[in-house]
Motif scaffolding. Structure first.
Motif, PDB file in Angstrom:
ATOM      1  N   ALA A 113       0.827  -1.211   0.000  1.00  0.00           N
ATOM      2  CA  ALA A 113       0.000   0.000   0.000  1.00  0.00           C
ATOM      3  C   ALA A 113       0.863   1.264   0.000  1.00  0.00           C
ATOM      4  O   ALA A 113       0.405   2.340  -0.406  1.00  0.00           O
ATOM      5  CB  ALA A 113      -0.927  -0.007   1.205  1.00  0.00           C
ATOM      6  N   LEU A 114       2.116   1.137   0.428  1.00  0.00           N
ATOM      7  CA  LEU A 114       3.027   2.287   0.465  1.00  0.00           C
ATOM      8  C   LEU A 114       3.732   2.510  -0.868  1.00  0.00           C
ATOM      9  O   LEU A 114       4.426   3.531  -1.035  1.00  0.00           O
ATOM     10  CB  LEU A 114       4.080   2.078   1.570  1.00  0.00           C
ATOM     11  N   GLN A 115       3.580   1.570  -1.800  1.00  0.00           N
ATOM     12  CA  GLN A 115       4.276   1.673  -3.082  1.00  0.00           C
ATOM     13  C   GLN A 115       3.501   2.604  -4.027  1.00  0.00           C
ATOM     14  O   GLN A 115       2.393   2.293  -4.443  1.00  0.00           O
ATOM     15  CB  GLN A 115       4.402   0.287  -3.728  1.00  0.00           C
ATOM     16  N   ARG A 116       4.091   3.749  -4.319  1.00  0.00           N
ATOM     17  CA  ARG A 116       3.441   4.658  -5.269  1.00  0.00           C
ATOM     18  C   ARG A 116       3.431   4.057  -6.671  1.00  0.00           C
ATOM     19  O   ARG A 116       2.507   4.263  -7.439  1.00  0.00           O
ATOM     20  CB  ARG A 116       4.154   6.013  -5.263  1.00  0.00           C
ATOM     21  N   ASP A 117       4.473   3.290  -6.989  1.00  0.00           N
ATOM     22  CA  ASP A 117       4.549   2.580  -8.269  1.00  0.00           C
ATOM     23  C   ASP A 117       4.753   1.097  -7.953  1.00  0.00           C
ATOM     24  O   ASP A 117       5.796   0.712  -7.408  1.00  0.00           O
ATOM     25  CB  ASP A 117       5.713   3.117  -9.110  1.00  0.00           C
ATOM     26  N   GLN A 118       3.767   0.284  -8.272  1.00  0.00           N
ATOM     27  CA  GLN A 118       3.828  -1.138  -7.930  1.00  0.00           C
ATOM     28  C   GLN A 118       4.660  -1.947  -8.919  1.00  0.00           C
ATOM     29  O   GLN A 118       5.039  -3.080  -8.617  1.00  0.00           O
ATOM     30  CB  GLN A 118       2.410  -1.719  -7.858  1.00  0.00           C
ATOM     31  N   MET A 119       4.948  -1.389 -10.097  1.00  0.00           N
ATOM     32  CA  MET A 119       5.609  -2.155 -11.145  1.00  0.00           C
ATOM     33  C   MET A 119       6.997  -2.688 -10.755  1.00  0.00           C
ATOM     34  O   MET A 119       7.283  -3.869 -10.966  1.00  0.00           O
ATOM     35  CB  MET A 119       5.721  -1.326 -12.424  1.00  0.00           C
ATOM     36  N   PRO A 120       7.909  -1.879 -10.165  1.00  0.00           N
ATOM     37  CA  PRO A 120       9.244  -2.407  -9.863  1.00  0.00           C
ATOM     38  C   PRO A 120       9.222  -3.614  -8.938  1.00  0.00           C
ATOM     39  O   PRO A 120       9.879  -4.629  -9.219  1.00  0.00           O
ATOM     40  CB  PRO A 120       9.952  -1.207  -9.208  1.00  0.00           C
ATOM     41  N   LEU A 121       8.461  -3.526  -7.857  1.00  0.00           N
ATOM     42  CA  LEU A 121       8.408  -4.639  -6.918  1.00  0.00           C
ATOM     43  C   LEU A 121       7.749  -5.857  -7.555  1.00  0.00           C
ATOM     44  O   LEU A 121       8.197  -6.999  -7.369  1.00  0.00           O
ATOM     45  CB  LEU A 121       7.649  -4.225  -5.654  1.00  0.00           C
ATOM     46  N   ALA A 122       6.687  -5.632  -8.335  1.00  0.00           N
ATOM     47  CA  ALA A 122       6.008  -6.750  -8.999  1.00  0.00           C
ATOM     48  C   ALA A 122       6.932  -7.423 -10.004  1.00  0.00           C
ATOM     49  O   ALA A 122       6.997  -8.661 -10.083  1.00  0.00           O
ATOM     50  CB  ALA A 122       4.742  -6.248  -9.698  1.00  0.00           C
ATOM     51  N   MET A 123       7.689  -6.638 -10.777  1.00  0.00           N
ATOM     52  CA  MET A 123       8.616  -7.211 -11.749  1.00  0.00           C
ATOM     53  C   MET A 123       9.738  -7.976 -11.062  1.00  0.00           C
ATOM     54  O   MET A 123      10.203  -8.997 -11.563  1.00  0.00           O
ATOM     55  CB  MET A 123       9.195  -6.101 -12.642  1.00  0.00           C
ATOM     56  N   LEU A 124      10.158  -7.505  -9.896  1.00  0.00           N
ATOM     57  CA  LEU A 124      11.181  -8.216  -9.125  1.00  0.00           C
ATOM     58  C   LEU A 124      10.676  -9.588  -8.691  1.00  0.00           C
ATOM     59  O   LEU A 124      11.392 -10.591  -8.800  1.00  0.00           O
ATOM     60  CB  LEU A 124      11.573  -7.378  -7.904  1.00  0.00           C
ATOM     61  N   LEU A 125       9.427  -9.655  -8.229  1.00  0.00           N
ATOM     62  CA  LEU A 125       8.858 -10.932  -7.804  1.00  0.00           C
ATOM     63  C   LEU A 125       8.708 -11.900  -8.984  1.00  0.00           C
ATOM     64  O   LEU A 125       9.023 -13.087  -8.873  1.00  0.00           O
ATOM     65  CB  LEU A 125       7.504 -10.705  -7.131  1.00  0.00           C
ATOM     66  N   VAL A 126       8.239 -11.394 -10.119  1.00  0.00           N
ATOM     67  CA  VAL A 126       8.097 -12.237 -11.314  1.00  0.00           C
ATOM     68  C   VAL A 126       9.467 -12.720 -11.781  1.00  0.00           C
ATOM     69  O   VAL A 126       9.644 -13.890 -12.169  1.00  0.00           O
ATOM     70  CB  VAL A 126       7.376 -11.461 -12.431  1.00  0.00           C
TER      71      VAL A 126
END
Length: 231
Positions: free
Chosen positions: A10-23
């Motif tokens: 919820a604190l991530q203003r941009d969710q893409m970097p963290l999501a791409m790291l998990l993928v």
């Protein structure tokens, strides 16, 4: 753990970097060296991270949430074999409730006739938390999502549902997720059941015939009785 991860996302203003790291870590499967992660997800590899410190901070936070596992290894220096250097490796934690649903953040689309690509869904981390939360509550939609995934695989590879199931079983066996033993198909099971039933009926018929042979008929009993009286 899911609640903590949801609060963090919820604190991530941009969710893409963290999501791409998990993928990325999910696709790699095993431990990946930090230098390699930075090389492939940093600006050199066209990734979402423009600052190595940001990448390290996210990995450290994921480790504290037990989403990833960190390991330190002492390896020879690539420049001088006599020297040794401590290297940091990361991998996704298979025990985390998020692990089975990482690919749920992706949607697959057709670019050309036989070419498919994938991209993150809108708000991928929120979607990931939703999928993992449903599994914890035994939501029946999870089963439907599995069927949708099978249909998608069938469309992508141009094979039937039976072949999709076989592909999934073979991949799970290679990953060591299932025991390496053959399982009969429904057709084989039906054939076996028919054979067992026929054998059982034949055995019962034989036993019934044997019972009738042992017991004399009413006429025979009368003849035996008449012979006894004449004597």
């Amino acid at each position: 753990m899911l609640d903590e991860f949801a609060r963090y996302t919820a604190l991530q203003r941009d969710q893409m970097p963290l999501a791409m790291l998990l993928v990325y870590l999910k696709r790699k499967g095993g431990f990946v060296q930090l230098n390699q992660i930075w090389r492939e997800l940093g600006p050199t590899g066209g990734g979402p991270f423009w600052n190595q410190t940001t990448l390290i901070n996210k990995l450290d936070k994921l480790e504290r949430l037990e989403v990833v596992v960190m390991e330190k290894r002492i390896l020879p220096s690539p420049r001088d074999a006599a020297k040794r250097k401590t290297n940091t490796f990361y991998r996704l934690n298979p025990a985390t409730p998020l692990y089975p649903y990482i690919y749920g953040m992706l949607k697959i689309y057709k670019e050309e006739q036989d070419r498919y690509s994938s991209e993150l869904v809108e708000k991928p981390l929120d979607h990931l938390c939703l999928l993992a939360g449903r599994s914890g509550a035994s939501d029946p939609l999870i089963g439907r999502e599995l069927e949708v995934a099978k249909e998608l695989i069938s469309e992508v590879f141009g094979v039937g549902i039976d072949e999709v199931r076989l592909m999934i079983r073979e991949r799970m066996a290679r990953k060591g997720m299932t025991r390496d033993r053959k399982r009969a198909s429904p057709e084989e099971m039906s054939e076996v059941k028919v054979k067992v039933k026929a054998k059982s009926e034949k055995a019962e018929s034989s036993r019934a015939g044997a019972g009738k042979a042992k017991r004399p008929s009413r006429r025979k009993r009368k003849e035996v009785s008449g012979e006894g009286e004449s004597e």
